[in-house]
Design a protein around this motif. Structure first.
Motif, PDB file in Angstrom:
ATOM      1  N   ILE A   6      45.039  37.677  55.883  1.00 57.91           N
ATOM      2  CA  ILE A   6      45.426  38.536  54.966  1.00 57.91           C
ATOM      3  C   ILE A   6      47.000  37.857  54.261  1.00 57.91           C
ATOM      4  O   ILE A   6      47.644  37.410  55.330  1.00 57.91           O
ATOM      5  CB  ILE A   6      45.492  40.026  55.564  1.00 57.91           C
ATOM      6  N   ALA A   7      46.839  36.850  53.541  1.00 55.17           N
ATOM      7  CA  ALA A   7      47.559  37.077  52.596  1.00 55.17           C
ATOM      8  C   ALA A   7      47.895  37.247  52.032  1.00 55.17           C
ATOM      9  O   ALA A   7      47.535  38.002  50.613  1.00 55.17           O
ATOM     10  CB  ALA A   7      47.564  35.458  51.910  1.00 55.17           C
ATOM     11  N   VAL A   8      49.224  37.916  51.947  1.00 53.82           N
ATOM     12  CA  VAL A   8      49.895  38.982  51.348  1.00 53.82           C
ATOM     13  C   VAL A   8      51.481  38.384  50.086  1.00 53.82           C
ATOM     14  O   VAL A   8      51.836  37.680  50.459  1.00 53.82           O
ATOM     15  CB  VAL A   8      50.902  40.140  51.448  1.00 53.82           C
ATOM     16  N   GLY A   9      50.904  38.686  48.897  1.00 56.32           N
ATOM     17  CA  GLY A   9      52.022  38.210  48.039  1.00 56.32           C
ATOM     18  C   GLY A   9      50.625  38.667  46.906  1.00 56.32           C
ATOM     19  O   GLY A   9      50.177  37.755  46.317  1.00 56.32           O
ATOM     20  N   THR A  10      52.131  39.461  45.384  1.00 56.16           N
ATOM     21  CA  THR A  10      51.015  39.770  44.057  1.00 56.16           C
ATOM     22  C   THR A  10      51.079  37.669  43.616  1.00 56.16           C
ATOM     23  O   THR A  10      50.121  37.347  42.427  1.00 56.16           O
ATOM     24  CB  THR A  10      52.604  40.355  43.224  1.00 56.16           C
ATOM     25  N   GLU A  11      51.644  37.570  43.795  1.00 57.97           N
ATOM     26  CA  GLU A  11      52.025  35.724  42.982  1.00 57.97           C
ATOM     27  C   GLU A  11      51.135  34.978  43.510  1.00 57.97           C
ATOM     28  O   GLU A  11      50.388  33.984  42.780  1.00 57.97           O
ATOM     29  CB  GLU A  11      53.272  35.176  43.510  1.00 57.97           C
ATOM     30  N   LEU A  12      50.251  34.965  44.554  1.00 57.08           N
ATOM     31  CA  LEU A  12      49.266  34.491  44.794  1.00 57.08           C
ATOM     32  C   LEU A  12      47.930  34.981  43.529  1.00 57.08           C
ATOM     33  O   LEU A  12      47.121  34.216  43.831  1.00 57.08           O
ATOM     34  CB  LEU A  12      48.914  35.068  46.397  1.00 57.08           C
ATOM     35  N   LEU A  13      47.863  36.539  43.958  1.00 60.77           N
ATOM     36  CA  LEU A  13      47.076  37.190  42.878  1.00 60.77           C
ATOM     37  C   LEU A  13      46.723  36.085  41.772  1.00 60.77           C
ATOM     38  O   LEU A  13      46.531  36.282  40.464  1.00 60.77           O
ATOM     39  CB  LEU A  13      46.722  38.503  43.254  1.00 60.77           C
ATOM     40  N   LEU A  14      48.552  36.148  40.967  1.00 60.28           N
ATOM     41  CA  LEU A  14      48.788  36.059  39.871  1.00 60.28           C
ATOM     42  C   LEU A  14      48.682  34.237  39.161  1.00 60.28           C
ATOM     43  O   LEU A  14      48.563  33.330  38.508  1.00 60.28           O
ATOM     44  CB  LEU A  14      50.422  36.085  39.583  1.00 60.28           C
ATOM     45  N   GLY A  15      47.739  34.008  40.541  1.00 58.38           N
ATOM     46  CA  GLY A  15      48.173  31.858  40.531  1.00 58.38           C
ATOM     47  C   GLY A  15      49.101  31.608  40.674  1.00 58.38           C
ATOM     48  O   GLY A  15      49.617  30.129  40.048  1.00 58.38           O
ATOM     49  N   GLN A  16      50.400  32.231  41.027  1.00 62.11           N
ATOM     50  CA  GLN A  16      51.819  31.233  40.405  1.00 62.11           C
ATOM     51  C   GLN A  16      51.650  30.172  42.203  1.00 62.11           C
ATOM     52  O   GLN A  16      52.312  29.286  41.836  1.00 62.11           O
ATOM     53  CB  GLN A  16      52.883  32.148  40.262  1.00 62.11           C
ATOM     54  N   ILE A  17      51.116  30.564  42.555  1.00 62.20           N
ATOM     55  CA  ILE A  17      51.017  29.627  44.250  1.00 62.20           C
ATOM     56  C   ILE A  17      49.686  29.485  44.349  1.00 62.20           C
ATOM     57  O   ILE A  17      49.114  30.344  44.998  1.00 62.20           O
ATOM     58  CB  ILE A  17      52.760  30.328  45.185  1.00 62.20           C
ATOM     59  N   VAL A  18      49.827  28.810  45.241  1.00 56.92           N
ATOM     60  CA  VAL A  18      48.329  28.482  46.103  1.00 56.92           C
ATOM     61  C   VAL A  18      48.516  28.619  47.778  1.00 56.92           C
ATOM     62  O   VAL A  18      49.888  28.532  48.309  1.00 56.92           O
ATOM     63  CB  VAL A  18      47.869  26.660  46.139  1.00 56.92           C
ATOM     64  N   ASN A  19      47.637  29.122  48.052  1.00 59.40           N
ATOM     65  CA  ASN A  19      46.961  30.114  49.722  1.00 59.40           C
ATOM     66  C   ASN A  19      47.086  29.108  50.134  1.00 59.40           C
ATOM     67  O   ASN A  19      46.033  28.768  51.132  1.00 59.40           O
ATOM     68  CB  ASN A  19      45.907  31.106  49.165  1.00 59.40           C
ATOM     69  N   SER A  20      47.199  27.697  50.516  1.00 59.20           N
ATOM     70  CA  SER A  20      47.703  26.845  51.322  1.00 59.20           C
ATOM     71  C   SER A  20      48.334  27.543  52.510  1.00 59.20           C
ATOM     72  O   SER A  20      47.039  26.730  53.958  1.00 59.20           O
ATOM     73  CB  SER A  20      48.650  25.711  51.421  1.00 59.20           C
ATOM     74  N   ASN A  21      48.311  28.394  53.252  1.00 64.66           N
ATOM     75  CA  ASN A  21      48.390  28.948  54.943  1.00 64.66           C
ATOM     76  C   ASN A  21      46.928  29.010  55.149  1.00 64.66           C
ATOM     77  O   ASN A  21      47.333  29.085  56.085  1.00 64.66           O
ATOM     78  CB  ASN A  21      48.844  30.482  54.580  1.00 64.66           C
ATOM     79  N   ALA A  22      46.319  29.546  54.463  1.00 71.28           N
ATOM     80  CA  ALA A  22      44.742  30.651  55.066  1.00 71.28           C
ATOM     81  C   ALA A  22      43.998  28.873  55.205  1.00 71.28           C
ATOM     82  O   ALA A  22      43.303  28.880  56.503  1.00 71.28           O
ATOM     83  CB  ALA A  22      44.161  30.804  53.951  1.00 71.28           C
ATOM     84  N   GLN A  23      44.417  27.812  54.279  1.00 68.92           N
ATOM     85  CA  GLN A  23      43.714  26.229  55.059  1.00 68.92           C
ATOM     86  C   GLN A  23      43.992  25.862  56.072  1.00 68.92           C
ATOM     87  O   GLN A  23      43.127  26.194  57.201  1.00 68.92           O
ATOM     88  CB  GLN A  23      44.043  25.654  53.651  1.00 68.92           C
ATOM     89  N   TYR A  24      45.531  25.858  55.956  1.00 69.33           N
ATOM     90  CA  TYR A  24      46.103  25.423  57.819  1.00 69.33           C
ATOM     91  C   TYR A  24      46.118  26.435  58.435  1.00 69.33           C
ATOM     92  O   TYR A  24      45.078  26.490  59.975  1.00 69.33           O
ATOM     93  CB  TYR A  24      47.592  25.349  57.579  1.00 69.33           C
ATOM     94  N   LEU A  25      46.497  28.386  58.613  1.00 67.21           N
ATOM     95  CA  LEU A  25      45.813  28.887  59.408  1.00 67.21           C
ATOM     96  C   LEU A  25      43.421  29.085  59.711  1.00 67.21           C
ATOM     97  O   LEU A  25      44.056  28.747  61.128  1.00 67.21           O
ATOM     98  CB  LEU A  25      45.522  30.065  59.645  1.00 67.21           C
ATOM     99  N   SER A  26      43.591  28.559  59.406  1.00 63.35           N
ATOM    100  CA  SER A  26      41.192  27.934  59.548  1.00 63.35           C
ATOM    101  C   SER A  26      41.214  27.090  60.543  1.00 63.35           C
ATOM    102  O   SER A  26      40.680  26.679  61.172  1.00 63.35           O
ATOM    103  CB  SER A  26      40.393  28.123  58.191  1.00 63.35           C
ATOM    104  N   GLU A  27      41.737  26.278  60.304  1.00 62.70           N
ATOM    105  CA  GLU A  27      41.759  24.564  60.787  1.00 62.70           C
ATOM    106  C   GLU A  27      42.368  25.257  61.903  1.00 62.70           C
ATOM    107  O   GLU A  27      41.490  24.330  63.552  1.00 62.70           O
ATOM    108  CB  GLU A  27      42.436  23.675  60.357  1.00 62.70           C
ATOM    109  N   GLU A  28      43.457  25.236  62.199  1.00 63.13           N
ATOM    110  CA  GLU A  28      44.119  26.089  63.485  1.00 63.13           C
ATOM    111  C   GLU A  28      43.204  26.776  63.989  1.00 63.13           C
ATOM    112  O   GLU A  28      42.776  26.642  65.845  1.00 63.13           O
ATOM    113  CB  GLU A  28      45.653  26.618  62.990  1.00 63.13           C
TER     114      GLU A  28
END
Length: 417
Positions: A6-28
């Motif tokens: 679960i990535a928390v942050g309105t800035e993610l929904l607005l597309g202001q930053i990319v959710n790179s954390n999910a990619q890293y955590l999924s691989e780990e």
């Protein structure tokens, strides 16, 4: 074992930053044998965040939340998890001391809202933040596991590696059979063509499992198996690796998660070979790719970015009548690529000279379409190999694919000889 991120942050929904954390955590998590079934993104809203946590707990055994641990009023992750679990929050003394030292070291007063970064959930384990101020949390409740990590990747990744992963191994995976994986790296072949060559293995897979991943210019296969010991796992993984290698020996360049440029640098170092490059449409991308590898200075001796015709003539002695004139092949031609590779090899005095010239786009050049690229490899004491490429994609994609393609052909020449 199922997990949800679960990535928390309105800035993610607005597309202001990319959710790179999910990619890293999924691989780990995959490397630990934990299946990620869902990834959720939720804004900084207490009601919606609580709903996301409750929904995730119904679907998964392990919830990992990133973001929302900071000092401001919209950083709500700890409050939301505590509310869902019926827990209270307290100030973690070690985290608070770390925050105090930070502000004292800067010589600036600490605002009261920074105390929020030291909050910890009752009954949980604080996860120290080695690169920031917000403490993380890990807690087990009612057969479910919750891990709270910071949002900034430069804080999240070190905390996961140093604190969260050991906690998972100690508290979450106590009865799980360990998962072992092997990464196989391929170049010079697309994902669909590779899958076709391995289709029977993929269709019949049970143990080990086969999972392909495609990136620009390369394909990765992860083969995985569960076993009680590493030696037991490697017997199964090695057998499947040998079968895959027998079918794709011209494309399998590494049995490990390393890029082809490192494989090339390692091979050339071992053989005492040297390399130079002349680049036109790629504008130095090939040289940048090679020099990101530690130790590349012993192999890559230098190169030239000859973007204009004038530089091709002046620095690399390309004949004018080859570049310009009514019947000239032009800068984007097999003839020019050959001269560039041979000249840079002789000028820098290396065993191999590489050259790339073409049209990166978006429009035409010399009445030639974007994606038309010529690559050349000149070898000391041997013939120069020139290859025409007709690539698709935007400007950046064409430059990257040109670079990856010439590296693949260079690897093949070194390997085959």
């Amino acid at each position: 074992m199922k997990a949800e991120i679960i990535a928390v942050g309105t800035e993610l929904l607005l597309g202001q930053i990319v959710n790179s954390n999910a990619q890293y955590l999924s691989e780990e998590l995959a490397s630990l044998g934990i299946d990620v079934y869902f990834q959720t993104v939720v804004g900084d809203n207490m009601s919606r965040l609580s709903q996301a946590i409750k929904g995730g707990a119904e679907r998964a055994d392990l919830l990992i939340l990133t973001g929302g641990l900071g000092p401001t009023q919209d950083d709500l992750t700890k409050e939301a998890v505590a509310e869902v679990l019926g827990k209270s929050l307290h100030i973690d003394r070690m985290a608070m001391d770390n925050i105090d030292r930070f502000f004292q070291g800067r010589g600036t007063p600490m605002t009261e809202n920074n105390r929020r970064q030291a909050l910890s959930i009752d009954g949980g384990t604080p996860l120290p933040n080695a690169t920031g101020l917000a403490v993380g949390n890990a807690i087990a409740e009612n057969g479910k596991f919750y891990i709270l990590l910071p949002g900034p990747p430069n804080e999240m990744k070190p905390m996961f590696e140093a604190e969260a992963k050991p906690w998972i191994l100690q508290h979450v995976l106590t009865h799980e059979t360990p998962l072992y994986s092997q990464m196989l790296k391929f170049a010079g072949i697309g994902e669909s063509a590779l899958e076709t060559r391995l289709l029977d293995l993929i269709k019949d897979q049970a143990d080990p499992t086969i999972a392909p991943y495609a990136k620009e210019g390369e394909v990765t296969i992860r083969i995985s198996t569960k076993a009680n010991t590493e030696s037991e796992a490697m017997v199964k993984l090695d057998k499947l690796t040998e079968e895959i290698a027998s079918r794709l020996s011209d494309h399998l360049y590494a049995t490990g998660d390393i890029p082809i440029e490192k494989t090339i640098i390692d091979l050339m170092t071992e053989k005492g070979l040297t390399l130079s490059a002349a680049e036109s449409c790629t504008g130095g991308l090939l040289m940048e790719t090679l020099t990101t590898v530690p130790g590349s200075a012993t192999v890559f001796l230098g190169g030239i970015v000859c973007y204009s015709n004038a530089m091709k003539e002046k620095l690399l002695n390309v004949p004018h009548d080859l570049l310009e004139g009514e019947n000239a092949p032009g800068a984007v031609s097999a003839e020019t690529a050959q001269v560039l590779a041979e000249q840079v090899r002789m000028i820098v005095d290396t065993d191999f000279g590489l050259a790339i010239t073409g049209v990166a786009g978006p429009g035409y050049s010399e009445r030639k379409p974007a994606g038309l690229v010529y690559i050349a490899i000149s070898r000391r004491g041997g013939d120069t190999k020139v290859i025409e490429l007709n690539l698709k994609g935007n400007r950046d994609t064409i430059r990257l694919r040109s670079t990856k393609t010439i590296l693949y052909h260079l690897w093949k020449q070194i390997k085959d000889n």
